[in-house]
Scaffold this motif. Structure first.
Motif, mmCIF file in Angstrom:
data_model
loop_
_atom_site.group_PDB
_atom_site.id
_atom_site.type_symbol
_atom_site.label_atom_id
_atom_site.label_comp_id
_atom_site.label_asym_id
_atom_site.label_seq_id
_atom_site.Cartn_x
_atom_site.Cartn_y
_atom_site.Cartn_z
ATOM 1 N N LYS A 149 25.997 1.997 15.302
ATOM 2 C CA LYS A 149 27.329 1.402 15.476
ATOM 3 C C LYS A 149 27.202 0.080 16.245
ATOM 4 C CE LYS A 149 28.936 4.847 17.874
ATOM 5 N NZ LYS A 149 27.685 5.600 18.024
ATOM 6 N N GLU A 150 28.338 -0.562 16.449
ATOM 7 C CA GLU A 150 28.350 -1.778 17.271
ATOM 8 C C GLU A 150 27.826 -1.436 18.666
ATOM 9 O OE1 GLU A 150 32.259 -3.394 17.410
ATOM 10 O OE2 GLU A 150 32.505 -3.414 15.226
ATOM 11 N N GLY A 151 26.970 -2.300 19.184
ATOM 12 C CA GLY A 151 26.389 -2.062 20.507
ATOM 13 C C GLY A 151 25.117 -1.239 20.472
ATOM 14 N N ASP A 152 24.726 -0.794 19.265
ATOM 15 C CA ASP A 152 23.482 -0.030 19.120
ATOM 16 C C ASP A 152 22.347 -0.956 18.681
ATOM 17 O OD1 ASP A 152 24.999 2.177 19.687
ATOM 18 O OD2 ASP A 152 25.006 2.970 17.636
ATOM 19 N N ALA A 153 21.143 -0.404 18.692
ATOM 20 C CA ALA A 153 19.968 -1.112 18.179
ATOM 21 C C ALA A 153 19.105 -0.111 17.430
ATOM 22 C CB ALA A 153 19.175 -1.747 19.321
ATOM 23 N N ALA A 154 18.103 -0.612 16.760
ATOM 24 C CA ALA A 154 17.075 0.237 16.149
ATOM 25 C C ALA A 154 15.744 -0.479 16.268
ATOM 26 C CB ALA A 154 17.397 0.533 14.685
ATOM 27 N N PHE A 155 14.701 0.294 16.508
ATOM 28 C CA PHE A 155 13.346 -0.238 16.593
ATOM 29 C C PHE A 155 12.558 0.255 15.376
ATOM 30 C CE2 PHE A 155 15.059 -0.034 20.846
ATOM 31 C CZ PHE A 155 14.784 -1.307 21.323
ATOM 32 N N PHE A 156 11.548 -0.523 14.983
ATOM 33 C CA PHE A 156 10.849 -0.243 13.738
ATOM 34 C C PHE A 156 9.335 -0.214 13.953
ATOM 35 C CE2 PHE A 156 14.908 -2.193 12.886
ATOM 36 C CZ PHE A 156 15.443 -1.371 11.907
ATOM 37 N N VAL A 157 8.709 0.831 13.350
ATOM 38 C CA VAL A 157 7.259 0.992 13.401
ATOM 39 C C VAL A 157 6.769 1.052 11.960
ATOM 40 C CG1 VAL A 157 5.356 2.387 14.273
ATOM 41 C CG2 VAL A 157 7.510 2.317 15.528
ATOM 42 N N ALA A 158 5.691 0.323 11.654
ATOM 43 C CA ALA A 158 5.221 0.233 10.271
ATOM 44 C C ALA A 158 3.721 0.469 10.190
ATOM 45 C CB ALA A 158 5.561 -1.137 9.690
ATOM 46 N N GLY A 159 3.276 0.956 9.014
ATOM 47 C CA GLY A 159 1.859 1.181 8.755
ATOM 48 C C GLY A 159 1.647 2.544 8.149
ATOM 49 N N ASP A 160 0.465 3.111 8.374
ATOM 50 C CA ASP A 160 0.125 4.436 7.881
ATOM 51 C C ASP A 160 0.678 5.462 8.866
ATOM 52 O OD1 ASP A 160 -0.989 6.819 7.096
ATOM 53 O OD2 ASP A 160 -3.057 6.089 7.023
ATOM 54 N N PRO A 161 1.633 6.307 8.436
ATOM 55 C CA PRO A 161 2.238 7.270 9.373
ATOM 56 C C PRO A 161 1.221 8.171 10.061
ATOM 57 C CG PRO A 161 3.510 7.179 7.335
ATOM 58 C CD PRO A 161 2.260 6.374 7.100
ATOM 59 N N ASP A 162 0.099 8.475 9.378
ATOM 60 C CA ASP A 162 -0.922 9.313 10.010
ATOM 61 C C ASP A 162 -1.500 8.656 11.256
ATOM 62 O OD1 ASP A 162 -0.609 11.245 8.107
ATOM 63 O OD2 ASP A 162 -2.362 10.667 6.919
ATOM 64 N N ASP A 218 0.872 -1.180 0.000
ATOM 65 C CA ASP A 218 0.000 0.000 0.000
ATOM 66 C C ASP A 218 0.910 1.232 0.000
ATOM 67 O OD1 ASP A 218 -1.643 2.167 0.620
ATOM 68 O OD2 ASP A 218 -2.934 0.979 1.938
ATOM 69 N N PRO A 219 0.830 2.075 -1.032
ATOM 70 C CA PRO A 219 1.790 3.187 -1.165
ATOM 71 C C PRO A 219 1.757 4.202 -0.020
ATOM 72 C CG PRO A 219 -0.021 3.388 -2.759
ATOM 73 C CD PRO A 219 -0.133 2.022 -2.152
ATOM 74 N N LYS A 220 0.665 4.260 0.754
ATOM 75 C CA LYS A 220 0.620 5.242 1.846
ATOM 76 C C LYS A 220 1.373 4.746 3.087
ATOM 77 C CE LYS A 220 -3.746 3.752 3.962
ATOM 78 N NZ LYS A 220 -5.174 4.047 4.151
ATOM 79 N N ASN A 221 1.689 3.444 3.137
ATOM 80 C CA ASN A 221 2.349 2.882 4.312
ATOM 81 C C ASN A 221 3.865 3.080 4.249
ATOM 82 O OD1 ASN A 221 -0.056 2.069 5.425
ATOM 83 N ND2 ASN A 221 0.082 -0.030 4.675
ATOM 84 N N GLN A 222 4.478 3.142 5.427
ATOM 85 C CA GLN A 222 5.932 3.317 5.543
ATOM 86 C C GLN A 222 6.451 2.517 6.726
ATOM 87 O OE1 GLN A 222 6.774 7.511 5.911
ATOM 88 N NE2 GLN A 222 5.973 8.021 3.871
ATOM 89 N N VAL A 223 7.779 2.364 6.770
ATOM 90 C CA VAL A 223 8.465 1.795 7.931
ATOM 91 C C VAL A 223 9.439 2.845 8.435
ATOM 92 C CG1 VAL A 223 9.934 -0.039 8.833
ATOM 93 C CG2 VAL A 223 8.277 -0.556 7.021
ATOM 94 N N TRP A 224 9.323 3.194 9.721
ATOM 95 C CA TRP A 224 10.236 4.167 10.333
ATOM 96 C C TRP A 224 11.162 3.451 11.307
ATOM 97 C CZ3 TRP A 224 6.894 9.014 11.994
ATOM 98 C CH2 TRP A 224 6.329 9.592 10.842
ATOM 99 N N ALA A 225 12.415 3.907 11.326
ATOM 100 C CA ALA A 225 13.414 3.369 12.255
ATOM 101 C C ALA A 225 13.658 4.362 13.384
ATOM 102 C CB ALA A 225 14.718 3.093 11.529
ATOM 103 N N ILE A 226 13.736 3.829 14.598
ATOM 104 C CA ILE A 226 14.058 4.630 15.785
ATOM 105 C C ILE A 226 15.411 4.161 16.300
ATOM 106 C CG2 ILE A 226 13.296 5.351 18.075
ATOM 107 C CD1 ILE A 226 10.460 4.252 17.202
ATOM 108 N N PRO A 227 16.508 4.876 15.989
ATOM 109 C CA PRO A 227 17.829 4.436 16.464
ATOM 110 C C PRO A 227 17.890 4.440 17.990
ATOM 111 C CG PRO A 227 18.020 6.134 14.761
ATOM 112 C CD PRO A 227 16.583 6.106 15.186
ATOM 113 N N ALA A 228 18.650 3.476 18.528
ATOM 114 C CA ALA A 228 18.817 3.374 19.988
ATOM 115 C C ALA A 228 20.308 3.221 20.299
ATOM 116 C CB ALA A 228 18.021 2.196 20.533
ATOM 117 N N PRO A 229 21.067 4.333 20.322
ATOM 118 C CA PRO A 229 22.499 4.250 20.609
ATOM 119 C C PRO A 229 22.759 3.626 21.977
ATOM 120 C CG PRO A 229 21.914 6.426 19.760
ATOM 121 C CD PRO A 229 20.631 5.715 20.037
ATOM 122 N N GLY A 230 23.571 2.567 21.990
ATOM 123 C CA GLY A 230 23.885 1.876 23.240
ATOM 124 C C GLY A 230 22.813 0.918 23.699
#
Length: 590
Positions: free
Chosen positions: A388-401, A320-332
């Motif tokens: 970087k090494e030791g970091d993580a990222a979390f992901f949220v997907a769907g309609d950004p609105d 669905d073109p309106k949907n996206q995946v956003w990344a939330i970086p988590a240093p450390g």
């Protein structure tokens, strides 16, 4: 000597040693040191240690004193014994040897302690607010509020503004909340409204040629309880200017707000060069239109790395073109324990979970998402978001609105949990380019998204030829540390554009004339371009006092059920009052 005092309880110093003085105040506490009584006497200005020994003619009276008795004490100022100075008190080098005590106002058993700042049930604190306000921290907060408002006035006058007072009894206006209505005795069946804001009046002042207005204005909104607003009423620094652009408003107000923060920040750094963040960018990067910029995390769109990937949940969503995946970086944050904790938190927020990738030694991605999308896509995500090494990222997907608010909460949670948010500074910013309209899903119609009196970017041409949901307005907010502390805009002063703007939101021209007749008429007789803003006094004071509760900086607040436990409001009206007002009470059935 004066009947009650020659000095206040914060005034005496070494230079007064040997003087016979008189103090009046409250008994803060009584300490018995081997038969010698030490009485800390307190008034608005400070605290003085008073000493009564068994040889004093006042000793028998002193033995009867209890906390919060109001007393008058006569005595002589003397130097405290060596080694007993209290450097935390301005009066800490002296004490009073008491010769006479008169009780001016005895106190019964206290429903809450005044000495100390320990937590106490809120209903008791509000019912006995006059005692609560005697407590040192709350008392100081209120005095800080007084000084902040004084500073605002001084700075506004220094910028060439004039203080005007606008009416409290006015007409109902669609400011985005319910009005408090006041029935008219003289005009049966008609009602005044308490102003949600002095919006129309301050614009009319510009029509009247006054040029630069400000006011510390009381505002009244019949809203449901909110954590960041007191029920019923609040105060704002209300501002309006003629012949100005958005830039002129910014140039006038930035020094005022920055100066107030610097004056009361207690040494904490205050941002001098305010960032200007478009509304859409604020949602995109921070998941909030009032982002906490002390948190360095910025979210990014990483949809391309999941499109057509082995992680089918996201891949199917992205069809669905309106949907996206956003990344939330988590240093450390690259530990399994932390990632699992965030996943559990997300489930507690009503989400199915929170996908994540951890980057191990050597830069290799780990976790279920990494396994599903493979090392190349994992490495591409890492390169894009800079983990970087030791970091993580979390992901949220769907309609950004629909998910941007949750993503913002997740960003805040990561910043808090990993101690990334710098609590020791104030980060101020402008949020600009708000949408003029939004779609109301409940009523299935286009509504104003912010202030209905704002000028659309593009003016009348935009209103006539553009999709309303794509029109931006000359509207702006000031944010600080995750709070909206001010809101404003350049006003729509062109009659035809005003009618068209309201027409798009479902108001006919006659309704505009009926509801905003004064302002509509004023626009017909030479309206200057004008704009302004309103800053929340309560929120600014709350931030500068270092509390998250507005009741800690207000004199006599209501509780979260909009009840004044001290005065017993709201209360029943008498039958006579109702008859005079031509009002009948129609209570809901229980």
């Amino acid at each position: 000597m004066h009947r009650y005092r020659s000095h206040t309880c914060g005034a005496l110093r070494d230079s007064n040693i040997g003087e016979t003085i008189r103090l009046s105040g409250w008994v803060h506490r009584v300490r018995d040191h081997g038969g010698v009584l030490f009485i800390d006497l307190r008034d608005h200005y400070g605290l003085t240690q008073c000493v009564v020994d068994p040889d004093s003619p006042a000793f028998s009276q002193a033995e009867k004193l209890r906390s919060e008795f109001v007393v008058k004490m006569d005595g002589k100022v003397r130097r405290r014994p060596e080694g007993t100075d209290n450097d935390d008190l301005p009066t800490g080098k002296i004490e009073i040897y008491v010769s006479e005590i008169e009780v001016l106002g005895p106190a019964g058993d206290l429903p809450l302690p005044v000495f100390g700042d320990q937590e106490y049930p809120e209903d008791i604190r509000l019912k006995y607010r006059f005692l609560d306000l005697r407590r040192e921290k709350l008392h100081q907060n209120i005095m800080t509020r007084v000084d902040i408002i004084k500073s605002m006035r001084r700075r506004m006058e220094g910028q060439g503004f004039f203080e005007f007072n606008t009416p409290i009894l006015t007409a109902s206006s669609p400011e985005g909340a319910r009005d408090f209505l006041v029935p008219s005795r003289i005009h049966p069946g008609k009602f005044y409204a308490l102003p949600q804001a002095p919006q129309q009046y301050k614009q009319l002042l510009m029509m009247s040629g006054f040029d630069r207005y400000f006011q510390i204005a009381p505002c009244f909104r019949d809203e449901d309880p909110r954590a960041d607003r007191l029920p019923g009423e609040f105060y704002q620094l209300d501002v309006e200017m003629s012949f100005v652009t958005q830039e002129d408003v910014f140039a006038a107000m930035e020094p005022v707000i920055t100066g107030v923060f610097e004056e009361f920040a207690k040494g904490k750094p205050v941002s001098k060069n305010w960032r200007r963040i478009p509304f859409a960018e604020a949602l995109r990067k921070y998941g909030s239109d009032k982002p906490d910029l002390r948190n360095p995390i910025e979210m990014q769109d990483v949809s391309e790395h999941f499109r057509g990937s082995g992680f089918k949940v996201f891949a199917r969503m992205l069809e669905d073109p309106k949907n996206q995946v956003w990344a939330i970086p988590a240093p450390g944050g690259g530990s399994r324990a932390f990632c699992d904790r965030m996943n559990s938190w997300a489930q507690g927020e009503g989400q199915p979970g929170l996908g994540y990738i951890m980057w191990r030694e050597g830069g290799e991605g780990a976790g279920p998402l990494a396994n599903n999308i493979g090392p190349e896509r994992t490495a591409a995500i890492r390169a894009q978001i800079g983990t970087k090494e030791g970091d993580a990222a979390f992901f949220v997907a769907g309609d950004p609105d629909k998910f941007w608010k949750f993503s913002g909460l997740a960003r805040n949670k990561v910043g808090e949990e990993l101690n990334l948010t710098d609590k020791e500074r104030f980060e101020l910013a402008w949020i600009v380019d708000f949408p003029m309209y939004e779609y109301n899903e409940d009523d299935k119609k286009v509504d104003f998204s912010h202030n209905p009196f704002s000028m659309p970017q593009g003016g009348l041409d935009a209103l006539k030829g553009q999709d309303p949901l794509t029109i931006k307005a000359f509207q702006y907010d000031i944010t600080c540390n995750g709070f909206e502390i001010a809101s404003g805009g350049i006003r729509n002063h062109v009659p035809e554009a005003m009618v068209k703007a309201f027409e798009i939101a479902g108001y006919g021209e006659q309704e505009v004339v009926d509801r905003f007749g004064g302002m509509y008429r004023a626009f017909q007789y030479g309206a200057p371009p004008h704009g302004g803003m309103a800053a929340g006094v309560d929120r600014i004071v709350m931030l500068l006092c270092g509390t998250n509760n507005l009741r800690e900086i207000s004199l006599f607040p209501m509780n979260q059920q909009a009840m004044d436990l001290l005065m017993g409001a709201p209360s029943d009206a008498t039958p006579k009052q109702l008859r005079e007002l031509h009002v009948k009470v129609n209570l809901p059935q229980k």
